[in-house]
Design a protein around this motif. Sequence first.
Motif, PDB file in Angstrom:
ATOM      1  N   TRP A  82       0.820  -1.215   0.000  1.00 31.82           N
ATOM      2  CA  TRP A  82       0.000   0.000   0.000  1.00 31.82           C
ATOM      3  C   TRP A  82       0.854   1.265   0.000  1.00 31.82           C
ATOM      4  CZ3 TRP A  82       0.993   3.149   4.053  1.00 31.82           C
ATOM      5  CH2 TRP A  82       1.372   2.600   5.277  1.00 31.82           C
ATOM      6  N   GLY A  83       2.133   1.141   0.373  1.00 34.60           N
ATOM      7  CA  GLY A  83       3.007   2.318   0.411  1.00 34.60           C
ATOM      8  C   GLY A  83       3.248   2.929  -0.960  1.00 34.60           C
ATOM      9  N   ARG A  84       3.125   2.115  -2.028  1.00 30.15           N
ATOM     10  CA  ARG A  84       3.364   2.622  -3.382  1.00 30.15           C
ATOM     11  C   ARG A  84       2.281   3.589  -3.847  1.00 30.15           C
ATOM     12  NH1 ARG A  84       4.214  -2.898  -6.608  1.00 30.15           N
ATOM     13  NH2 ARG A  84       2.404  -3.385  -5.312  1.00 30.15           N
ATOM     14  N   THR A  85       1.088   3.461  -3.256  1.00 28.58           N
ATOM     15  CA  THR A  85      -0.021   4.342  -3.658  1.00 28.58           C
ATOM     16  C   THR A  85      -0.357   5.373  -2.576  1.00 28.58           C
ATOM     17  OG1 THR A  85      -1.614   2.714  -2.804  1.00 28.58           O
ATOM     18  CG2 THR A  85      -1.014   2.549  -5.134  1.00 28.58           C
ATOM     19  N   TYR A  86       0.518   5.475  -1.578  1.00 32.80           N
ATOM     20  CA  TYR A  86       0.261   6.408  -0.474  1.00 32.80           C
ATOM     21  C   TYR A  86       0.430   7.849  -0.953  1.00 32.80           C
ATOM     22  CZ  TYR A  86       0.271   7.990   4.383  1.00 32.80           C
ATOM     23  OH  TYR A  86      -0.045   8.596   5.572  1.00 32.80           O
ATOM     24  N   THR A  87      -0.508   8.717  -0.559  1.00 35.46           N
ATOM     25  CA  THR A  87      -0.513  10.095  -1.054  1.00 35.46           C
ATOM     26  C   THR A  87      -0.237  11.088   0.071  1.00 35.46           C
ATOM     27  OG1 THR A  87      -2.899  10.339  -0.689  1.00 35.46           O
ATOM     28  CG2 THR A  87      -2.189   9.476  -2.836  1.00 35.46           C
ATOM     29  N   LEU A  88       0.076  12.309  -0.327  1.00 33.20           N
ATOM     30  CA  LEU A  88       0.329  13.382   0.636  1.00 33.20           C
ATOM     31  C   LEU A  88      -0.934  13.720   1.413  1.00 33.20           C
ATOM     32  CD1 LEU A  88       2.340  15.459   1.736  1.00 33.20           C
ATOM     33  CD2 LEU A  88       1.620  17.018  -0.103  1.00 33.20           C
ATOM     34  N   LYS A  89      -2.076  13.623   0.761  1.00 29.87           N
ATOM     35  CA  LYS A  89      -3.349  13.899   1.424  1.00 29.87           C
ATOM     36  C   LYS A  89      -3.595  12.895   2.551  1.00 29.87           C
ATOM     37  CE  LYS A  89      -8.303  14.430   0.490  1.00 29.87           C
ATOM     38  NZ  LYS A  89      -9.368  14.341  -0.545  1.00 29.87           N
ATOM     39  N   SER A  90      -3.302  11.628   2.285  1.00 32.92           N
ATOM     40  CA  SER A  90      -3.451  10.602   3.317  1.00 32.92           C
ATOM     41  C   SER A  90      -2.476  10.849   4.464  1.00 32.92           C
ATOM     42  CB  SER A  90      -3.212   9.214   2.717  1.00 32.92           C
ATOM     43  OG  SER A  90      -4.167   8.917   1.730  1.00 32.92           O
ATOM     44  N   PHE A  91      -1.261  11.323   4.123  1.00 32.05           N
ATOM     45  CA  PHE A  91      -0.261  11.595   5.153  1.00 32.05           C
ATOM     46  C   PHE A  91      -0.738  12.699   6.094  1.00 32.05           C
ATOM     47  CE2 PHE A  91       3.559  13.941   6.566  1.00 32.05           C
ATOM     48  CZ  PHE A  91       4.129  12.940   7.356  1.00 32.05           C
ATOM     49  N   ARG A  92      -1.343  13.756   5.528  1.00 30.11           N
ATOM     50  CA  ARG A  92      -1.862  14.845   6.380  1.00 30.11           C
ATOM     51  C   ARG A  92      -2.922  14.300   7.343  1.00 30.11           C
ATOM     52  NH1 ARG A  92      -2.848  17.768   1.549  1.00 30.11           N
ATOM     53  NH2 ARG A  92      -1.049  18.963   0.830  1.00 30.11           N
ATOM     54  N   SER A  93      -3.826  13.461   6.817  1.00 32.46           N
ATOM     55  CA  SER A  93      -4.877  12.885   7.665  1.00 32.46           C
ATOM     56  C   SER A  93      -4.280  12.014   8.759  1.00 32.46           C
ATOM     57  CB  SER A  93      -5.840  12.052   6.809  1.00 32.46           C
ATOM     58  OG  SER A  93      -6.474  12.844   5.841  1.00 32.46           O
ATOM     59  N   ASP A  94      -3.253  11.238   8.409  1.00 29.84           N
ATOM     60  CA  ASP A  94      -2.632  10.348   9.389  1.00 29.84           C
ATOM     61  C   ASP A  94      -1.868  11.117  10.462  1.00 29.84           C
ATOM     62  OD1 ASP A  94      -3.552   7.956   8.366  1.00 29.84           O
ATOM     63  OD2 ASP A  94      -1.888   7.732   6.970  1.00 29.84           O
ATOM     64  N   VAL A  95      -1.249  12.238  10.092  1.00 31.88           N
ATOM     65  CA  VAL A  95      -0.533  13.055  11.076  1.00 31.88           C
ATOM     66  C   VAL A  95      -1.510  13.615  12.104  1.00 31.88           C
ATOM     67  CG1 VAL A  95       0.753  15.209  11.416  1.00 31.88           C
ATOM     68  CG2 VAL A  95       1.429  13.633   9.604  1.00 31.88           C
ATOM     69  N   MET A  96      -2.629  14.137  11.642  1.00 31.87           N
ATOM     70  CA  MET A  96      -3.640  14.681  12.562  1.00 31.87           C
ATOM     71  C   MET A  96      -4.223  13.575  13.444  1.00 31.87           C
ATOM     72  SD  MET A  96      -3.599  17.868  12.195  1.00 31.87           S
ATOM     73  CE  MET A  96      -4.983  18.175  13.277  1.00 31.87           C
ATOM     74  N   ALA A  97      -4.498  12.416  12.825  1.00 28.00           N
ATOM     75  CA  ALA A  97      -5.045  11.295  13.596  1.00 28.00           C
ATOM     76  C   ALA A  97      -4.030  10.800  14.617  1.00 28.00           C
ATOM     77  CB  ALA A  97      -5.439  10.165  12.648  1.00 28.00           C
ATOM     78  N   GLY A  98      -2.746  10.737  14.229  1.00 26.98           N
ATOM     79  CA  GLY A  98      -1.703  10.281  15.141  1.00 26.98           C
ATOM     80  C   GLY A  98      -1.518  11.200  16.334  1.00 26.98           C
ATOM     81  N   LEU A  99      -1.565  12.508  16.098  1.00 26.28           N
ATOM     82  CA  LEU A  99      -1.443  13.469  17.201  1.00 26.28           C
ATOM     83  C   LEU A  99      -2.648  13.379  18.136  1.00 26.28           C
ATOM     84  CD1 LEU A  99      -0.067  16.566  15.222  1.00 26.28           C
ATOM     85  CD2 LEU A  99       1.201  15.074  16.791  1.00 26.28           C
ATOM     86  N   THR A 100      -3.832  13.236  17.554  1.00 24.86           N
ATOM     87  CA  THR A 100      -5.050  13.076  18.374  1.00 24.86           C
ATOM     88  C   THR A 100      -4.971  11.785  19.180  1.00 24.86           C
ATOM     89  OG1 THR A 100      -6.294  14.205  16.637  1.00 24.86           O
ATOM     90  CG2 THR A 100      -7.567  13.045  18.306  1.00 24.86           C
ATOM     91  N   LEU A 101      -4.475  10.724  18.525  1.00 20.79           N
ATOM     92  CA  LEU A 101      -4.335   9.435  19.188  1.00 20.79           C
ATOM     93  C   LEU A 101      -3.347   9.513  20.350  1.00 20.79           C
ATOM     94  CD1 LEU A 101      -5.188   6.456  18.994  1.00 20.79           C
ATOM     95  CD2 LEU A 101      -3.302   6.102  17.400  1.00 20.79           C
ATOM     96  N   ALA A 102      -2.263  10.236  20.157  1.00 21.86           N
ATOM     97  CA  ALA A 102      -1.259  10.373  21.215  1.00 21.86           C
ATOM     98  C   ALA A 102      -1.816  11.117  22.421  1.00 21.86           C
ATOM     99  CB  ALA A 102      -0.034  11.103  20.668  1.00 21.86           C
ATOM    100  N   SER A 103      -2.667  12.111  22.170  1.00 22.23           N
ATOM    101  CA  SER A 103      -3.246  12.881  23.286  1.00 22.23           C
ATOM    102  C   SER A 103      -4.103  11.998  24.182  1.00 22.23           C
ATOM    103  CB  SER A 103      -4.071  14.054  22.745  1.00 22.23           C
ATOM    104  OG  SER A 103      -5.223  13.589  22.071  1.00 22.23           O
ATOM    105  N   LEU A 104      -4.705  10.952  23.593  1.00 23.45           N
ATOM    106  CA  LEU A 104      -5.477   9.999  24.391  1.00 23.45           C
ATOM    107  C   LEU A 104      -4.582   8.875  24.907  1.00 23.45           C
ATOM    108  CD1 LEU A 104      -8.177   8.797  25.410  1.00 23.45           C
ATOM    109  CD2 LEU A 104      -8.411   7.696  23.168  1.00 23.45           C
ATOM    110  N   GLY A 105      -3.644   8.426  24.064  1.00 25.97           N
ATOM    111  CA  GLY A 105      -2.841   7.258  24.405  1.00 25.97           C
ATOM    112  C   GLY A 105      -1.848   7.491  25.520  1.00 25.97           C
ATOM    113  N   ILE A 106      -1.265   8.682  25.602  1.00 24.75           N
ATOM    114  CA  ILE A 106      -0.239   8.944  26.622  1.00 24.75           C
ATOM    115  C   ILE A 106      -0.804   8.812  28.039  1.00 24.75           C
ATOM    116  CG2 ILE A 106       1.250  10.749  27.592  1.00 24.75           C
ATOM    117  CD1 ILE A 106       1.811  11.618  24.673  1.00 24.75           C
ATOM    118  N   PRO A 107      -1.873   9.524  28.386  1.00 26.70           N
ATOM    119  CA  PRO A 107      -2.402   9.349  29.745  1.00 26.70           C
ATOM    120  C   PRO A 107      -2.965   7.952  29.996  1.00 26.70           C
ATOM    121  CG  PRO A 107      -3.833  10.797  28.449  1.00 26.70           C
ATOM    122  CD  PRO A 107      -2.598  10.591  27.657  1.00 26.70           C
ATOM    123  N   GLN A 108      -3.587   7.353  28.965  1.00 30.12           N
ATOM    124  CA  GLN A 108      -4.108   5.994  29.150  1.00 30.12           C
ATOM    125  C   GLN A 108      -2.974   5.004  29.393  1.00 30.12           C
ATOM    126  OE1 GLN A 108      -6.712   4.563  26.067  1.00 30.12           O
ATOM    127  NE2 GLN A 108      -8.511   5.546  26.932  1.00 30.12           N
TER     128      GLN A 108
END
Length: 657
Positions: A82-108
């Motif tokens: 799937w990395g061959r078809t990965y786009t910059l738009k998907s990367f932006r979405s994943d960065v935001m999701a990852g930061l949101t996930l970390a805000s919940l994951g760290i205290p948990q």
Amino acid sequence: MEASAAVESSATVSVFEVSSNKQRPDTAKLVLNSPSPPSLREELVGVVGKAFRPRPPGGGGRAPRCPWILTALQCVFPVLQWGRTYTLKSFRSDVMAGLTLASLGIPQSIGYANLAKLDPQYGLYTSVVPPLIYAVMGTSREIAIGPVAVVSLLLSSMIQKVVDPAADPATYRSLVFTVTFLAGVFQVSFGLFRLGFLVDFLSHAAIVGFMGGAAIVIGLQQLKGLLGLSHFTNSTDVVSVVMAVCSALHDPWHTGNFLIGCSFLVFILTTRFIGRRYKKLFWLSAISPLLSVILSTAAVYATRADKHGVKIIQKVHAGLNPSSAKQIHLNGPHTTECAKIAVICAVIALTEAIAVGRSFASVRGYKLDGNKEMLAMGFSNVAGSLSSCYVATGSFSRTAVNFSAGARSTVSNIVMSITVVITLELFMKLLYYTPMAVLASIILSALPGLIDIKEACNIWKIDKMDFLICLGAFVGVLFGSVEIGLAVALAISFAKIIIQSLRPQVEVLGRLQGTNIFCSIRQYPVACQTPTVLPIRMDTSFLCFINATFIKERIIEWVREELENSNGKARERIQAVVLDMSSVVNIDTSGLTALEEIHKELVSLGIQMAIASPGWKAVQKMKVSRVVDRVEDWIFVTVGEAVEACLAAHKGTALEC
């Protein structure tokens, strides 16, 4: 007119007899001359071959154009595909999701480490390495990997029976890492040898009951942090915990712990309600645990509440995951206990991860590869055990946040891991004044999602035996221990299977009017019974020692009842019995003996026995044991053919419907 009809009827029967006599041997040959089914050796070779032969991406049957090695690598590391078809738009979405996930994951993660009776940093370590490994090996795009409440409880409740974490924390940590390593090895083995069916031994009902009981036990354990108690029981059953709380209340305790914990618990639950009510504000519920940690830490530091009885985390080690390879002991005195605990943790972790992954994969419309998931989870835990992590799996609450935040791939897990690394390097000293009550409130806020009362009620409506399994797991965990709850659920599950195998359904069949379809006359009262012929269906896939006697006695009992009814009433006597074996996939020697005894009994009563649609393996064993020699040509592909042949051969009444 009557004479004409009689001649016509006679001609029909005559033609039918000729037709039947011509077709019957051919039909029997069709059934008996089928090729031999694969042997046990061939099946085992096939399973092993599938395990080690890479399949082309997408499941196509043709050989791929790329080299074999690249195909194998793509099977093990889906990121190469799937990395061959990965786009910059998907990367932006994943960065935001990852930061949101970390805000919940760290205290948990910090809270779950406390539940596992480990120092806070070990929860954060577990949110670094396993997610990175899963990101390149996993097939789920949304799942969030890290520590979870149920597995943390499993580890602490079982390992503390071997070593007391308070008396010998170093040995306790060593056992945790050893269990994590072995759990990873078991998970890899499940994936390599296609042993995913082992996970299915825990039924849906058992998981619902187990999760509900575990959630209550976890909640009761958090009373120690919520009330700021210094002395608390290591037992997990509800009776011991309640007694410990009652005895601890007589000792001095600070109400500040309770107020801080309850205040932030209400805050987290309120933000979660707002996030569910207004979908655009989902991020509010995701960051509320992190906000709770920041605000409570600042409040305790500003007021110096720790000097007045508020329990705080105190020192937390900063820096990246240290190596724990030397702490894994595979030949120590507790290796056997570690292996037992590892099997349970491996199965529970896989069950939760695959259930979470499949539920979100179905929403996005793609298929999750269960065996690849097992490999990914296994290698994640093996690598984690070597870097100071304990058992990690997929978290439902964090996966839901990841999904809502717009995650497009496992890159969100990588972003979360990087964020946790930055936290470990730069911000750990700021957690010194974090109150234990807030960690307890964060864990408590995650528990309602584990208690599914609606699904338990649904199980009660659908299947009472399944509800008994659910209730057994729930009560076993609540009043016994985690192991007792699992053992009770498995025992009831196997008892259910045995009971259903002991007394399978044996149904008398009738024909639906105007069709050649035969079905149970109890299920379909409109079906017509055929005069002089009694079709009977065996509803079991394996006619074996455990049910052969019951089926034989039931069939003979029905035949005798029909004979008595025909003698007492003006009804034609039964001339033939058709055994519908379409459900019988396999048969053992006891089943073959039962068939022979049924045939002998029917012959003594002057009744012909016919067999319809036996399973592939059943036919082969009937041929080897020469059971087919007894019924000669009376073996048919369908029940309809068998009934028509019986009517024609015995010159019985034509079919009424």
